[in-house]
Design a protein around this motif. Structure first.
Motif, PDB file in Angstrom:
ATOM      1  N   LEU A   1       1.581   6.803  -6.624  1.00 16.97           N
ATOM      2  CA  LEU A   1       0.531   7.770  -6.949  1.00 16.97           C
ATOM      3  C   LEU A   1       1.016   9.198  -6.764  1.00 16.97           C
ATOM      4  O   LEU A   1       0.724  10.068  -7.584  1.00 16.97           O
TER       5      LEU A   1
ATOM      6  N   GLU B   1      -7.591   2.303   1.322  1.00 17.57           N
ATOM      7  CA  GLU B   1      -7.715   1.172   0.407  1.00 17.57           C
ATOM      8  C   GLU B   1      -9.001   1.258  -0.408  1.00 17.57           C
ATOM      9  O   GLU B   1      -9.144   0.585  -1.425  1.00 17.57           O
TER      10      GLU B   1
ATOM     11  N   VAL C   1       0.844  -1.201   0.000  1.00 16.96           N
ATOM     12  CA  VAL C   1       0.000   0.000   0.000  1.00 16.96           C
ATOM     13  C   VAL C   1       0.880   1.252   0.000  1.00 16.96           C
ATOM     14  O   VAL C   1       0.590   2.223  -0.708  1.00 16.96           O
TER      15      VAL C   1
ATOM     16  N   LEU D   1      -9.069   4.471  -8.034  1.00 14.76           N
ATOM     17  CA  LEU D   1      -7.955   5.015  -8.812  1.00 14.76           C
ATOM     18  C   LEU D   1      -8.426   5.885  -9.975  1.00 14.76           C
ATOM     19  O   LEU D   1      -7.841   6.935 -10.243  1.00 14.76           O
TER      20      LEU D   1
ATOM     21  N   ILE E   1       2.171   1.770  -3.484  1.00 16.09           N
ATOM     22  CA  ILE E   1       1.111   2.338  -4.332  1.00 16.09           C
ATOM     23  C   ILE E   1       0.951   3.825  -4.029  1.00 16.09           C
ATOM     24  O   ILE E   1       0.880   4.654  -4.946  1.00 16.09           O
ATOM     25  N   ALA E   2       0.924   4.183  -2.752  1.00 21.71           N
ATOM     26  CA  ALA E   2       0.776   5.592  -2.367  1.00 21.71           C
ATOM     27  C   ALA E   2       1.949   6.421  -2.891  1.00 21.71           C
ATOM     28  O   ALA E   2       1.752   7.519  -3.431  1.00 21.71           O
TER      29      ALA E   2
ATOM     30  N   THR F   1      -9.603   0.051  -7.215  1.00 25.48           N
ATOM     31  CA  THR F   1      -9.292   0.755  -5.965  1.00 25.48           C
ATOM     32  C   THR F   1      -7.868   0.427  -5.529  1.00 25.48           C
ATOM     33  O   THR F   1      -7.241  -0.493  -6.057  1.00 25.48           O
ATOM     34  N   VAL F   2      -7.402   1.163  -4.550  1.00 26.08           N
ATOM     35  CA  VAL F   2      -6.103   0.846  -3.957  1.00 26.08           C
ATOM     36  C   VAL F   2      -6.143  -0.587  -3.433  1.00 26.08           C
ATOM     37  O   VAL F   2      -5.199  -1.355  -3.608  1.00 26.08           O
TER      38      VAL F   2
ATOM     39  N   LEU G   1      -5.663   9.072   1.400  1.00 21.22           N
ATOM     40  CA  LEU G   1      -5.667   7.824   0.650  1.00 21.22           C
ATOM     41  C   LEU G   1      -6.033   6.665   1.572  1.00 21.22           C
ATOM     42  O   LEU G   1      -5.486   6.545   2.665  1.00 21.22           O
TER      43      LEU G   1
END
Length: 88
Positions: free
Chosen positions: A15, A28, A8, A32, A11-12, A70-71, A26
């Protein structure tokens, strides 16, 4: 071993780099495309960044739009790749 939080966080971080701004709030559940307004080129960039951060090898042929809703769904996908040992 890469933990869920590591994924996670990757991903953050991806992003933040792709969107060229801090992504605040942000979770989960963050969508997106709908919430963050990613487009196809930004998704590809995000995929590359997450691959580099986690060591997962994403095959665009096996990637489905549902993996990127989604995340959470993206983190689930990366987590499955890592569990199967799909790394470069």
């Amino acid at each position: 071993m890469t933990t869920r939080q590591d994924i996670v966080s990757a991903i953050a971080g991806g992003l933040t780099e792709v969107l060229e701004r801090d992504v605040t709030g942000l979770s989960e559940d963050t969508a997106l495309f709908d919430d963050l307004r990613l487009d196809s080129s930004s998704v590809l960039e995000l995929l590359l960044l997450v691959e580099d951060s986690t060591g997962a090898a994403v095959d665009p042929e096996d990637l489905d739009i549902d993996h990127l809703r989604t995340v959470r769904s993206f983190a689930d996908y990366v987590e499955r790749l890592l569990a199967k040992g799909e790394t470069p």
